[in-house]
Design a protein around this motif. Structure first.
Motif, mmCIF file in Angstrom:
data_model
loop_
_atom_site.group_PDB
_atom_site.id
_atom_site.type_symbol
_atom_site.label_atom_id
_atom_site.label_comp_id
_atom_site.label_asym_id
_atom_site.label_seq_id
_atom_site.Cartn_x
_atom_site.Cartn_y
_atom_site.Cartn_z
ATOM 1 N N VAL A 71 0.847 -1.211 0.000
ATOM 2 C CA VAL A 71 0.000 0.000 0.000
ATOM 3 C C VAL A 71 0.874 1.251 0.000
ATOM 4 N N PRO A 72 0.408 2.328 -0.657
ATOM 5 C CA PRO A 72 1.171 3.582 -0.612
ATOM 6 C C PRO A 72 1.196 4.103 0.809
ATOM 7 N N MET A 73 2.342 4.687 1.209
ATOM 8 C CA MET A 73 2.485 5.180 2.576
ATOM 9 C C MET A 73 2.747 6.677 2.581
ATOM 10 N N LYS A 130 12.628 6.643 -5.213
ATOM 11 C CA LYS A 130 12.385 7.998 -5.752
ATOM 12 C C LYS A 130 11.447 8.781 -4.828
ATOM 13 N N ASN A 131 11.766 8.751 -3.524
ATOM 14 C CA ASN A 131 10.984 9.480 -2.514
ATOM 15 C C ASN A 131 9.557 8.969 -2.324
#
Ligand code: BTN
Length: 253
Positions: A71-73, A130-131
């Motif tokens: 999942v995106p954090m 990439k951050n």
């Protein structure tokens, strides 16, 4: 297994594997290859399952659900630090309602039955590229009794969901409920009420514990958590302090 997720668009693509080393490792590989989170990896069999603190995770096919959800954090450090306890709280809440059972969280990453047996363990890994931060939340849930021999040290502490619930269930149903709970948690934007929501499931509360902080061992009585996820320990000095440790052991006297 696949069809169980077909109505769960929010969980993204489902990778159903017959056999793999570890679903977490596979999810990390998918991320490196450019697969966008959210997605789910489920394996019938893992031959190098990873536990926390470099331990091995043993699971018998068709007995334990082995799943990783990417999942995106958010960049908010408090949302990141509290993620595992927030997920554990959400999973307990939904499984209790769905299966009519009572579950607990042994801070920070284990789900216990009322009898104090380990039903599930979680391994949270973070990938930064990439951050962009992505969490891989790996979870092993002991759904059914293993048929084969298991190590006596595992058997002693292991609990299975089928022994503590009031209705029949399918493993794919648990996969769907839990994957949704993880994705829902990843969408939270505040840590408000994390501690109070957790308190209903707190297995350690009031127990005498020892925590390894990496440098020192701290003893005291567990007294909940703070909203950012750290364990609150009531120390021998009388002071109550949030402790960022990897694990807490209950002292048996
Ligand atoms: C623990 O209790 O130490 C955590 C166990 C986590 C096991 C799960 S099974 C699915 C996912 N893939 C892994 O290799 N580990 C996690």
């Amino acid at each position: 297994m696949l069809s169980a997720f077909s109505d769960t668009k929010k969980c993204g693509e489902i990778f159903w594997l017959d056999s793999i080393d570890s679903t977490n490792t596979y999810a990390l590989k998918l991320l490196s290859e450019g697969t966008q989170a959210p997605f789910v990896v489920v394996a019938r069999e893992q031959n190098a399952g990873k536990g926390r603190l470099s331990r091995k995770w043993y699971a018998e096919p068709d007995a334990t659900l082995c799943m990783s959800v990417a999942v995106p954090m958010s960049d908010d450090p408090n949302l990141l630090r509290s993620f595992t306890v927030r997920v554990a709280t959400e999973i307990c809440s939904v499984l209790e309602k769905e299966l009519l059972t009572r579950l607990f969280i042994k801070w920070p990453n284990d789900i216990y039955s009322e009898q104090g047996k380990k039903i599930a363990g979680m391994l949270t890994e973070l990938k930064i590229e990439k951050n962009k931060k992505t969490i891989i939340l790996g979870i092993g849930i002991n759904c059914f009794k293993p048929k084969g021999d298991i190590d006596s040290s595992i058997a002693e502490t292991m609990g299975v969901l089928e022994d503590v619930v009031k209705r029949d269930f399918l493993m794919c149903e648990i996969a769907k409920i839990v994957a949704s709970a993880i994705v829902n948690t990843s969408k939270e934007i505040s840590i408000e009420n994390v501690a109070s929501n957790f308190s209903k499931y707190d297995w350690l509360k009031g127990k005498e514990i020892q925590v390894d902080t990496g440098g020192a061992v701290v003893s005291g009585f567990a007294s909940g958590i703070v909203d950012s996820g750290e364990l609150l320990v009531n120390l021998e000095t009388g002071e109550t302090r949030p402790i960022a440790a990897l694990e807490a052991s209950i002292l048996k006297k």
